[in-house]
Design a protein around this motif. Structure first.
Motif, PDB file in Angstrom:
ATOM      1  N   ALA B 120       0.835  -1.206   0.000  1.00  0.00           N
ATOM      2  CA  ALA B 120       0.000   0.000   0.000  1.00  0.00           C
ATOM      3  C   ALA B 120       0.871   1.258   0.000  1.00  0.00           C
ATOM      4  O   ALA B 120       0.559   2.253  -0.672  1.00  0.00           O
ATOM      5  N   MET B 121       1.967   1.220   0.756  1.00  0.00           N
ATOM      6  CA  MET B 121       2.874   2.382   0.804  1.00  0.00           C
ATOM      7  C   MET B 121       3.530   2.609  -0.555  1.00  0.00           C
ATOM      8  O   MET B 121       3.673   3.743  -1.022  1.00  0.00           O
ATOM      9  N   THR B 122       3.913   1.520  -1.184  1.00  0.00           N
ATOM     10  CA  THR B 122       4.543   1.635  -2.509  1.00  0.00           C
ATOM     11  C   THR B 122       3.541   2.198  -3.515  1.00  0.00           C
ATOM     12  O   THR B 122       3.879   3.067  -4.328  1.00  0.00           O
ATOM     13  N   ALA B 123       2.307   1.729  -3.406  1.00  0.00           N
ATOM     14  CA  ALA B 123       1.268   2.239  -4.310  1.00  0.00           C
ATOM     15  C   ALA B 123       1.039   3.733  -4.078  1.00  0.00           C
ATOM     16  O   ALA B 123       0.814   4.497  -5.024  1.00  0.00           O
ATOM     17  N   ALA B 124       1.127   4.132  -2.812  1.00  0.00           N
ATOM     18  CA  ALA B 124       0.925   5.558  -2.492  1.00  0.00           C
ATOM     19  C   ALA B 124       2.021   6.418  -3.130  1.00  0.00           C
ATOM     20  O   ALA B 124       1.757   7.514  -3.640  1.00  0.00           O
ATOM     21  N   VAL B 217       8.497  10.928   2.337  1.00  0.00           N
ATOM     22  CA  VAL B 217       8.082  10.304   3.598  1.00  0.00           C
ATOM     23  C   VAL B 217       6.680   9.722   3.435  1.00  0.00           C
ATOM     24  O   VAL B 217       5.761  10.420   2.999  1.00  0.00           O
ATOM     25  N   VAL B 218       6.545   8.453   3.780  1.00  0.00           N
ATOM     26  CA  VAL B 218       5.262   7.769   3.609  1.00  0.00           C
ATOM     27  C   VAL B 218       4.829   7.173   4.942  1.00  0.00           C
ATOM     28  O   VAL B 218       5.639   6.542   5.632  1.00  0.00           O
ATOM     29  N   GLU B 219       3.567   7.382   5.280  1.00  0.00           N
ATOM     30  CA  GLU B 219       3.066   6.848   6.544  1.00  0.00           C
ATOM     31  C   GLU B 219       2.792   5.347   6.417  1.00  0.00           C
ATOM     32  O   GLU B 219       2.304   4.874   5.394  1.00  0.00           O
ATOM     33  N   LYS B 220       3.077   4.623   7.503  1.00  0.00           N
ATOM     34  CA  LYS B 220       2.959   3.162   7.474  1.00  0.00           C
ATOM     35  C   LYS B 220       1.509   2.691   7.546  1.00  0.00           C
ATOM     36  O   LYS B 220       1.208   1.568   7.199  1.00  0.00           O
ATOM     37  N   LYS B 221       0.662   3.572   8.055  1.00  0.00           N
ATOM     38  CA  LYS B 221      -0.733   3.166   8.225  1.00  0.00           C
ATOM     39  C   LYS B 221      -1.649   3.982   7.299  1.00  0.00           C
ATOM     40  O   LYS B 221      -1.278   5.094   6.906  1.00  0.00           O
ATOM     41  N   PRO B 222      -2.804   3.440   6.961  1.00  0.00           N
ATOM     42  CA  PRO B 222      -3.725   4.178   6.096  1.00  0.00           C
ATOM     43  C   PRO B 222      -4.019   5.570   6.679  1.00  0.00           C
ATOM     44  O   PRO B 222      -4.068   5.704   7.895  1.00  0.00           O
ATOM     45  N   PRO B 223      -4.127   6.565   5.848  1.00  0.00           N
ATOM     46  CA  PRO B 223      -4.245   6.491   4.375  1.00  0.00           C
ATOM     47  C   PRO B 223      -2.892   6.465   3.651  1.00  0.00           C
ATOM     48  O   PRO B 223      -2.847   6.781   2.479  1.00  0.00           O
ATOM     49  N   HIS B 224      -1.807   6.115   4.346  1.00  0.00           N
ATOM     50  CA  HIS B 224      -0.466   6.067   3.744  1.00  0.00           C
ATOM     51  C   HIS B 224      -0.138   7.381   3.033  1.00  0.00           C
ATOM     52  O   HIS B 224       0.274   7.405   1.869  1.00  0.00           O
ATOM     53  N   ALA B 225      -0.370   8.457   3.781  1.00  0.00           N
ATOM     54  CA  ALA B 225      -0.141   9.790   3.217  1.00  0.00           C
ATOM     55  C   ALA B 225       1.343   9.989   2.905  1.00  0.00           C
ATOM     56  O   ALA B 225       2.212   9.488   3.613  1.00  0.00           O
ATOM     57  N   VAL B 226       1.587  10.722   1.834  1.00  0.00           N
ATOM     58  CA  VAL B 226       2.959  10.979   1.366  1.00  0.00           C
ATOM     59  C   VAL B 226       3.277  12.460   1.540  1.00  0.00           C
ATOM     60  O   VAL B 226       2.438  13.321   1.228  1.00  0.00           O
ATOM     61  N   ALA B 227       4.451  12.761   2.038  1.00  0.00           N
ATOM     62  CA  ALA B 227       4.893  14.164   2.149  1.00  0.00           C
ATOM     63  C   ALA B 227       6.323  14.263   1.633  1.00  0.00           C
ATOM     64  O   ALA B 227       7.113  13.325   1.786  1.00  0.00           O
TER      65      ALA B 227
END
Lengths: 249, 276
Positions: B120-124, B217-227
């Motif tokens: 999911a993180m990779t997809a984000a 930077v990608v969050e490990k938990k949903p919504p796997h937000a990217v900054a």
């Protein structure tokens, strides 16, 4: 023809403008600052920063050096403007009142007795001007050796020379340094946090990167355009001729 | 297998993980600077310690996720989801696990939850308009090795992804909280300004250049937000000064073969600003 020397590069034969001496000079300096601030050849502290360039113009007028040389050799360390040591030495050498600075070593290299003093002769009366002796013992007792990133550990000979030159200038020609410290002195006070970031390591614009990645045109700020007449100089003296005012026309 | 010190100064691709992370006395790296910051004695202990440290679970997760984003083919070939074998305190569960692992060969076994999070993180990242473009047309895991002019020490860095045409390095980070305040704390705690400066200096020393050093930077938990973040020049300057200072300290320790711990004098303690 003689080749130019490093000191010749640091000075200008043209009359510099004392930016804050009159309104007309200020306006002229402002125009110059506007042009310089848009150049990417000037250090980052001056790019798009007209007030900083104005200060550099004023300092260049005070010490008789070119504005570009001042900008290249003036570091802002912890909010304090500081000269680079090599520039201070070049300024002394080019001022015309003294013979070029020379350095005499004393004591035993590798020990705390090792020291250096700067000397030069006053061209008017030939008197030798001997600067204060700077020793490794002084560097140790002043704490210069133990600051983070101290260059005294790795290049003590150069630091002895630089500090001897700074001390000499403070005693014999303080008007050339305008009372400001050298970058090395500031580093010795504040530690290596005052180390300048090399130009090659300065980050690029994130806005430009975003635009490049998204394929959108880069939005550049519109240059400041001042509605002012061109700079005119007197054909014989080279002095700046103040622009004519409405009242005079 | 040759050591990292046997590589010539320059840019290197495909330096094996174990080779890159080999510890050598006097070799400057971000990990070495971290240890040296605590004290030369801690650095020396780390150098002399067991290189086969497995690291933390978070590091293992981060390593697997990096592979998922940067080297998807290797990820699919090397990592596999391990089913829940039940209570591993029982003989039956252990036997089931061993049988399953024997059938799956020398792969890295990832719990199902972690694998789902990684995908999911990779997809984000792939769906992010800027991050997806940053991770294209470059090379993963690019190593720079150089000799410091001032001290003569060998130095190394390895960036997650380098795009030479854009003079850009990307640093992938997984985080519980990728918001600006949280990542700012992480940057200060983990010395990302030092990492940034070391990478810029290293690539610059071998004739390359990093104009842009971007943290994805990608969050490990949903919504796997990217900054996306990049550091201010003033902080990079602080990092650069820190690197210079660390190199000089290390060079002196190596020269004198002296590895002190903390000062032997009584130090005056001042409370941190938040407690004062």
């Amino acid at each position: 023809m003689n080749e130019p020397t490093s000191s010749a590069l640091a000075t200008t034969e043209e009359k510099s403008i004392s930016a804050f001496s009159s309104e007309s000079n200020f306006k002229t300096a402002q125009r110059m600052a506007n042009a310089l601030a848009t150049s990417n050849l000037v250090p980052q502290a001056y790019q798009n920063n007209i007030p900083n360039v104005l200060i550099a113009i004023e300092l260049s007028a005070r010490i008789g050096a070119s504005v570009f040389a001042v900008m290249q050799n003036l570091d802002i360390i912890h909010g304090n403007p500081s000269w680079r040591s090599k520039f201070l030495i070049a300024t002394v050498n080019a001022c015309g009142r003294f013979t070029p600075l020379r350095f005499r070593y004393e004591g035993v290299e590798g020990t705390e007795t090792w020291g250096c003093r700067a000397v030069a002769k006053d061209k008017e009366d030939g008197e030798e001007c001997r600067g204060p002796l700077v020793t490794m013992a002084m560097a140790k007792s002043e704490g210069w050796l133990t600051k983070n990133g101290s260059k005294w550990k790795t290049m003590p000979e150069l630091m002895l020379m630089y500090r001897a030159a700074a001390f000499w200038t403070r005693v014999y020609a303080p008007e050339l340094s305008l009372g400001m410290s050298t970058s090395d002195e500031m580093s010795d006070v504040h530690g290596a946090s005052s180390v300048e970031l090399p130009t090659a390591l300065v980050p690029g614009s994130t806005k430009d990167l975003e635009a490049e990645l998204l394929g959108t045109p880069v939005a550049k700020p519109a240059p400041v355009v001042l509605d002012m007449p061109p700079i005119e100089r007197h054909p014989d003296t080279g002095e700046i001729v103040p622009p004519a005012t409405d009242a005079a026309q | 297998m040759k050591t990292i010190l046997e590589y010539h100064d320059g840019i290197h691709k495909n330096v094996p993980h174990d080779v890159y992370h080999g510890r050598h006395l006097g070799l400057v790296s971000k990990s070495a600077i971290e240890r040296l910051d605590r004290s030369p004695a801690h650095y020396k202990t780390w150098i002399d310690g067991d290189v086969s440290d497995v690291g933390t679970l978070a590091q293992a997760f981060g390593g697997a996720w990096h592979c998922s984003v940067l080297e998807p083919e290797r990820f699919e070939a090397s990592y596999v989801v391990e089913p829940d074998h039940g209570d591993l305190r029982t003989k039956a569960a252990k036997a089931a696990r061993d049988e399953w692992r024997a059938a799956n060969g020398c792969k890295v076994y990832v719990p199902e939850d972690d694998m789902a999070a990684m995908r999911a993180m990779t997809a984000a990242v792939r769906a992010h308009p800027l991050a997806s473009k940053m991770l294209a047309n470059g090379e993963p895991e690019v190593t720079a090795i150089w000799t410091d002019e001032e001290t003569g020490l060998r130095c190394k860095t390895r960036t997650d992804y380098y795009v030479e045409s854009r003079r850009m390095a990307v640093d992938l980070k997984s985080a519980d909280d990728a918001s600006l305040p949280a990542f700012r704390r992480s940057a200060a705690n983990y010395g990302y300004h030092i990492t940034d400066a070391l990478y810029r200096a290293g690539f610059g020393a071998v004739g390359k250049r990093i104009d842009h050093y971007v943290f994805v930077v990608v969050e490990k938990k949903p919504p796997h937000a990217v900054a996306l973040y990049s550091l201010h020049a003033d902080d990079i300057q602080k990092g650069y000064a820190h690197v210079l200072s660390a190199k000089l300290k290390l060079a002196e320790c190596v020269r004198n073969d002296d590895w002190p711990a903390y000062p032997v004098t009584i130090q005056t303690l001042a409370l941190p600003p938040w407690a004062a």
